[in-house]
Design a protein around this motif. Structure first.
Motif, PDB file in Angstrom:
ATOM      1  N   THR A  17     -10.992  -7.920  -4.741  1.00 44.14           N
ATOM      2  CA  THR A  17     -11.247  -6.700  -5.790  1.00 44.14           C
ATOM      3  C   THR A  17     -10.856  -5.447  -5.417  1.00 44.14           C
ATOM      4  OG1 THR A  17     -13.510  -6.528  -4.974  1.00 44.14           O
ATOM      5  CG2 THR A  17     -13.176  -8.176  -6.649  1.00 44.14           C
ATOM      6  N   VAL A  18     -10.328  -5.472  -4.468  1.00 50.44           N
ATOM      7  CA  VAL A  18      -9.760  -4.104  -3.776  1.00 50.44           C
ATOM      8  C   VAL A  18      -8.608  -3.664  -4.773  1.00 50.44           C
ATOM      9  CG1 VAL A  18      -8.791  -2.951  -1.963  1.00 50.44           C
ATOM     10  CG2 VAL A  18     -10.382  -4.469  -1.279  1.00 50.44           C
ATOM     11  N   ARG A  19      -8.873  -2.308  -5.242  1.00 44.93           N
ATOM     12  CA  ARG A  19      -7.873  -1.767  -6.142  1.00 44.93           C
ATOM     13  C   ARG A  19      -6.409  -1.905  -5.268  1.00 44.93           C
ATOM     14  NH1 ARG A  19      -9.674   3.648  -8.293  1.00 44.93           N
ATOM     15  NH2 ARG A  19      -7.721   3.373  -9.462  1.00 44.93           N
ATOM     16  N   PRO A  20      -5.511  -2.556  -6.003  1.00 44.87           N
ATOM     17  CA  PRO A  20      -4.092  -2.754  -5.608  1.00 44.87           C
ATOM     18  C   PRO A  20      -3.310  -1.552  -5.060  1.00 44.87           C
ATOM     19  CG  PRO A  20      -4.349  -3.913  -7.588  1.00 44.87           C
ATOM     20  CD  PRO A  20      -5.463  -3.156  -7.411  1.00 44.87           C
ATOM     21  N   ARG A  21      -3.649  -0.381  -5.707  1.00 50.89           N
ATOM     22  CA  ARG A  21      -2.844   0.908  -5.324  1.00 50.89           C
ATOM     23  C   ARG A  21      -2.939   1.317  -3.921  1.00 50.89           C
ATOM     24  NH1 ARG A  21      -4.362   4.641 -10.453  1.00 50.89           N
ATOM     25  NH2 ARG A  21      -6.502   3.793  -9.702  1.00 50.89           N
ATOM     26  N   ARG A  22      -4.197   1.014  -3.334  1.00 51.44           N
ATOM     27  CA  ARG A  22      -4.494   1.470  -1.927  1.00 51.44           C
ATOM     28  C   ARG A  22      -3.539   0.747  -1.163  1.00 51.44           C
ATOM     29  NH1 ARG A  22     -10.841   1.006  -2.050  1.00 51.44           N
ATOM     30  NH2 ARG A  22     -11.345   3.165  -3.172  1.00 51.44           N
ATOM     31  N   ARG A  23      -3.234  -0.668  -1.439  1.00 56.35           N
ATOM     32  CA  ARG A  23      -2.481  -1.516  -0.493  1.00 56.35           C
ATOM     33  C   ARG A  23      -1.073  -1.093  -0.785  1.00 56.35           C
ATOM     34  NH1 ARG A  23      -6.568  -1.587   2.209  1.00 56.35           N
ATOM     35  NH2 ARG A  23      -7.792  -3.525   2.065  1.00 56.35           N
ATOM     36  N   THR A  24      -0.755  -0.813  -1.983  1.00 59.16           N
ATOM     37  CA  THR A  24       0.815  -0.356  -2.343  1.00 59.16           C
ATOM     38  C   THR A  24       1.250   0.898  -1.728  1.00 59.16           C
ATOM     39  OG1 THR A  24       0.427  -1.307  -4.758  1.00 59.16           O
ATOM     40  CG2 THR A  24       2.274   0.216  -4.321  1.00 59.16           C
ATOM     41  N   SER A 104      -4.214  -7.557   0.317  1.00 57.31           N
ATOM     42  CA  SER A 104      -4.673  -7.715   1.801  1.00 57.31           C
ATOM     43  C   SER A 104      -3.920  -6.637   2.629  1.00 57.31           C
ATOM     44  CB  SER A 104      -4.247  -9.292   2.115  1.00 57.31           C
ATOM     45  OG  SER A 104      -4.116  -9.086   3.410  1.00 57.31           O
ATOM     46  N   LEU A 105      -4.971  -5.975   3.237  1.00 52.58           N
ATOM     47  CA  LEU A 105      -4.087  -5.111   4.315  1.00 52.58           C
ATOM     48  C   LEU A 105      -3.171  -5.589   5.270  1.00 52.58           C
ATOM     49  CD1 LEU A 105      -4.133  -2.265   5.362  1.00 52.58           C
ATOM     50  CD2 LEU A 105      -6.101  -2.422   7.001  1.00 52.58           C
ATOM     51  N   ALA A 108      -0.051  -6.088   3.496  1.00 49.60           N
ATOM     52  CA  ALA A 108       0.461  -4.636   3.005  1.00 49.60           C
ATOM     53  C   ALA A 108       1.144  -4.289   4.368  1.00 49.60           C
ATOM     54  CB  ALA A 108      -0.418  -3.731   2.824  1.00 49.60           C
ATOM     55  N   VAL A 109       0.874  -4.400   5.777  1.00 47.62           N
ATOM     56  CA  VAL A 109       1.436  -3.910   6.694  1.00 47.62           C
ATOM     57  C   VAL A 109       2.767  -4.755   7.023  1.00 47.62           C
ATOM     58  CG1 VAL A 109       1.282  -3.990   9.253  1.00 47.62           C
ATOM     59  CG2 VAL A 109      -0.792  -3.002   7.967  1.00 47.62           C
ATOM     60  N   ALA A 110       2.576  -6.088   6.619  1.00 45.91           N
ATOM     61  CA  ALA A 110       4.109  -7.046   6.664  1.00 45.91           C
ATOM     62  C   ALA A 110       4.810  -6.595   5.989  1.00 45.91           C
ATOM     63  CB  ALA A 110       3.390  -8.435   6.814  1.00 45.91           C
ATOM     64  N   LEU A 111       4.516  -6.401   4.661  1.00 46.91           N
ATOM     65  CA  LEU A 111       5.548  -5.893   3.717  1.00 46.91           C
ATOM     66  C   LEU A 111       6.177  -4.563   3.811  1.00 46.91           C
ATOM     67  CD1 LEU A 111       4.070  -7.321   0.402  1.00 46.91           C
ATOM     68  CD2 LEU A 111       5.749  -8.404   1.752  1.00 46.91           C
ATOM     69  N   GLY A 170      -3.543 -19.017   6.708  1.00 44.31           N
ATOM     70  CA  GLY A 170      -3.841 -19.350   5.074  1.00 44.31           C
ATOM     71  C   GLY A 170      -4.333 -18.173   4.383  1.00 44.31           C
ATOM     72  N   LEU A 171      -4.040 -16.843   4.792  1.00 49.30           N
ATOM     73  CA  LEU A 171      -4.416 -15.667   3.931  1.00 49.30           C
ATOM     74  C   LEU A 171      -3.124 -15.115   2.972  1.00 49.30           C
ATOM     75  CD1 LEU A 171      -6.376 -13.370   4.015  1.00 49.30           C
ATOM     76  CD2 LEU A 171      -4.954 -11.859   5.616  1.00 49.30           C
ATOM     77  N   ARG A 172      -3.671 -15.150   1.906  1.00 51.42           N
ATOM     78  CA  ARG A 172      -2.650 -14.950   0.654  1.00 51.42           C
ATOM     79  C   ARG A 172      -2.685 -13.435   0.297  1.00 51.42           C
ATOM     80  NH1 ARG A 172      -6.158 -18.562  -3.249  1.00 51.42           N
ATOM     81  NH2 ARG A 172      -5.503 -20.775  -2.562  1.00 51.42           N
ATOM     82  N   LEU A 173      -1.557 -13.187  -0.448  1.00 50.08           N
ATOM     83  CA  LEU A 173      -1.472 -11.519  -0.711  1.00 50.08           C
ATOM     84  C   LEU A 173      -2.492 -10.993  -1.260  1.00 50.08           C
ATOM     85  CD1 LEU A 173       2.039 -11.651  -2.179  1.00 50.08           C
ATOM     86  CD2 LEU A 173       1.352 -10.621  -0.136  1.00 50.08           C
ATOM     87  N   ASP A 174      -3.460 -11.538  -1.845  1.00 48.91           N
ATOM     88  CA  ASP A 174      -4.523 -11.013  -2.679  1.00 48.91           C
ATOM     89  C   ASP A 174      -5.798 -10.860  -1.739  1.00 48.91           C
ATOM     90  OD1 ASP A 174      -5.669 -13.713  -2.376  1.00 48.91           O
ATOM     91  OD2 ASP A 174      -5.840 -13.973  -4.614  1.00 48.91           O
TER      92      ASP A 174
END
Length: 182
Positions: A17-24, A104-105, A108-111, A170-174
């Motif tokens: 539910t974390v807004r994706p903008r922060r991770r973007t 997911s933080l 986000a770091v990996a990407l 098993g951690l997903r992008l979301d």
């Protein structure tokens, strides 16, 4: 008022539910910083080093050794520079697309590291001699018994390791885990 007895009045946000903008912002900000660091170190290497003349930085552990790589990792595929350039560009576009979906933080770091490293080397491939799509990547960091590499390569390699760990856990992008409802 509670909807059902025993349900909490408020709920903490879950990773999904974390807004994706922060991770973007994390992905794009880390990538931009990594590209700047990569390009600045390459400018330094070209100004301070002479191609083919290694300089000891930390004894025999770390040397500066300026070279130009037309291939991929470990100088493989030197005749495939345009293909490597196009594949790198496609990967960069795909990572930007994912950046707008990640919640997911750790992802986000990996990407961010992957994008920063890929773009850092793509800049070389598009803008350096002998010309667009054929440009050679500046490499200058040398460890014992290992290939010569650069800061962009450190980002790509770190991202690969982190992505492997995240996938194994098993951690997903979301931000959810395998078997957990998104």
């Amino acid at each position: 008022m509670q909807a059902e007895a025993g349900t909490p009045l408020t709920h903490a946000p879950t990773p999904s539910t974390v807004r994706p903008r922060r991770r973007t912002v994390v992905v794009l900000g880390l990538a931009a910083g990594w590209v700047v660091l990569d390009q600045l170190t390459k400018v330094w290497a070209e100004r301070a080093l002479t191609q083919g003349e290694p300089v000891q930085a930390v004894g025999d552990l770390l040397r500066w050794h300026l070279t130009y790589n037309s291939g991929a990792a470990f100088s493989m595929g030197t005749s495939l520079t345009p293909v490597i350039t196009v594949v790198g560009t496609v990967i960069s576009v795909a990572v930007v697309w994912l950046a707008f979906r990640v919640r997911s933080l750790p992802w986000a770091v990996a990407l961010g590291l992957l994008l920063g490293g890929a773009v850092g080397n793509q800049i070389d491939r598009y803008l350096r001699e002998p010309g667009p799509l054929f440009g050679h990547v500046v490499d200058f960091i040398r460890l014992p018994n290992f290939a010569i590499f650069n800061v962009a390569d450190i980002g790509v390699t770190s991202a690969a390791v982190l992505i492997g760990i995240l996938a194994l856990r098993g951690l997903r992008l979301d931000g959810t885990r395998e078997g957990q409802e998104p």
